[in-house]
Design a protein around this motif. Structure first.
Motif, PDB file in Angstrom:
ATOM      1  N   SER A  15      85.848  -4.085  68.992  1.00  0.00           N
ATOM      2  CA  SER A  15      86.620  -3.261  69.177  1.00  0.00           C
ATOM      3  C   SER A  15      88.360  -3.531  69.349  1.00  0.00           C
ATOM      4  O   SER A  15      88.425  -4.641  70.094  1.00  0.00           O
ATOM      5  N   ARG A  16      89.244  -3.001  68.778  1.00  0.00           N
ATOM      6  CA  ARG A  16      90.733  -3.361  69.050  1.00  0.00           C
ATOM      7  C   ARG A  16      91.041  -3.407  70.435  1.00  0.00           C
ATOM      8  O   ARG A  16      91.694  -4.316  71.129  1.00  0.00           O
ATOM      9  N   ARG A  17      90.779  -2.291  71.361  1.00  0.00           N
ATOM     10  CA  ARG A  17      91.333  -2.111  72.508  1.00  0.00           C
ATOM     11  C   ARG A  17      90.677  -3.111  73.414  1.00  0.00           C
ATOM     12  O   ARG A  17      91.640  -3.576  74.292  1.00  0.00           O
ATOM     13  N   ARG A  75      97.565   3.167  74.648  1.00  0.00           N
ATOM     14  CA  ARG A  75      98.113   4.241  73.722  1.00  0.00           C
ATOM     15  C   ARG A  75      97.718   4.230  72.362  1.00  0.00           C
ATOM     16  O   ARG A  75      97.462   5.297  71.928  1.00  0.00           O
ATOM     17  N   ARG A  76      97.329   3.332  71.762  1.00  0.00           N
ATOM     18  CA  ARG A  76      96.970   3.120  70.481  1.00  0.00           C
ATOM     19  C   ARG A  76      95.574   3.457  70.200  1.00  0.00           C
ATOM     20  O   ARG A  76      94.796   3.333  71.016  1.00  0.00           O
ATOM     21  N   GLU A  77      95.356   4.073  69.000  1.00  0.00           N
ATOM     22  CA  GLU A  77      94.175   4.367  68.788  1.00  0.00           C
ATOM     23  C   GLU A  77      93.219   3.314  68.458  1.00  0.00           C
ATOM     24  O   GLU A  77      93.544   2.285  67.892  1.00  0.00           O
ATOM     25  N   ASP A  78      91.913   3.433  69.181  1.00  0.00           N
ATOM     26  CA  ASP A  78      91.150   2.487  68.970  1.00  0.00           C
ATOM     27  C   ASP A  78      90.369   2.235  67.610  1.00  0.00           C
ATOM     28  O   ASP A  78      90.058   3.294  66.878  1.00  0.00           O
ATOM     29  N   GLY A  79      90.046   1.184  66.886  1.00  0.00           N
ATOM     30  CA  GLY A  79      89.402   0.516  65.844  1.00  0.00           C
ATOM     31  C   GLY A  79      88.792  -0.686  65.767  1.00  0.00           C
ATOM     32  O   GLY A  79      88.788  -1.206  66.892  1.00  0.00           O
TER      33      GLY A  79
END
Length: 166
Positions: A15-17, A75-79
């Motif tokens: 996951s990105r986060r 803040r950013r959407e996870d992907g």
């Protein structure tokens, strides 16, 4: 009506986060280390800049940028940052590279390079065995000729070079 196939499912991976948070925390720690060392050396201006003056300024900028990365991670959407298939490709390249670095001290740069070429071309590439062996011999020999004999730049050597008198 068609049933969903395996290709329709999103690919799984890291996951990105969490990756961005871990990277930001590592960079924050590095920025803190720079600041700690800079202020330990003296980061003020006493008739001129002290030893840590400029590194401290860079450390503050680095720390601010790292905190911005951390803030954006939340803040950013996870992907998906990287799929497991992509990560496998990275490991296929990173594995031989780590082996190469680990073998430089005991075997010397030239023998480690030959082994790296054999493993890398065998694992990652799709070359024929004779081209792998030819490359594994010619590249280190050419590098030895260029660096050791022409430029007189000594590079790490191992037991083979010692046995040959170098």
């Amino acid at each position: 009506m068609s049933l969903p196939s395996e290709t329709d499912a999103p690919e799984r991976g890291l996951s990105r986060r969490p990756v961005e948070i871990a990277t930001a925390l590592l960079l924050i720690a590095l920025g803190g280390l720079v600041l700690y060392d800079s202020y330990g050396r003296g980061a003020g201006w006493d008739g001129g800049p002290q030893n840590g003056f400029f590194p401290a300024r860079i450390g503050w900028i680095f720390l601010a940028a790292s905190l911005f990365i951390l803030w954006n991670a939340f803040r950013r959407e996870d992907g998906v940052f990287v799929t497991y298939a992509q990560l496998g490709q990275v490991v296929r390249v990173l594995g031989p590279l780590l082996l190469f670095v680990a073998l430089i001290a005991p075997l010397g740069l030239y023998v480690a390079s030959a082994l790296f070429i054999i493993v890398f071309m065998g694992v990652v590439g799709t070359s024929r065995w004779w081209s792998i062996l030819l490359t594994a011999v010619l590249v280190p020999v050419a590098c030895f000729w260029i660096f050791e004999l022409q430029f007189r730049v000594p590079l790490p050597k191992g037991p083979l070079e010692a046995a040959l008198g170098y």
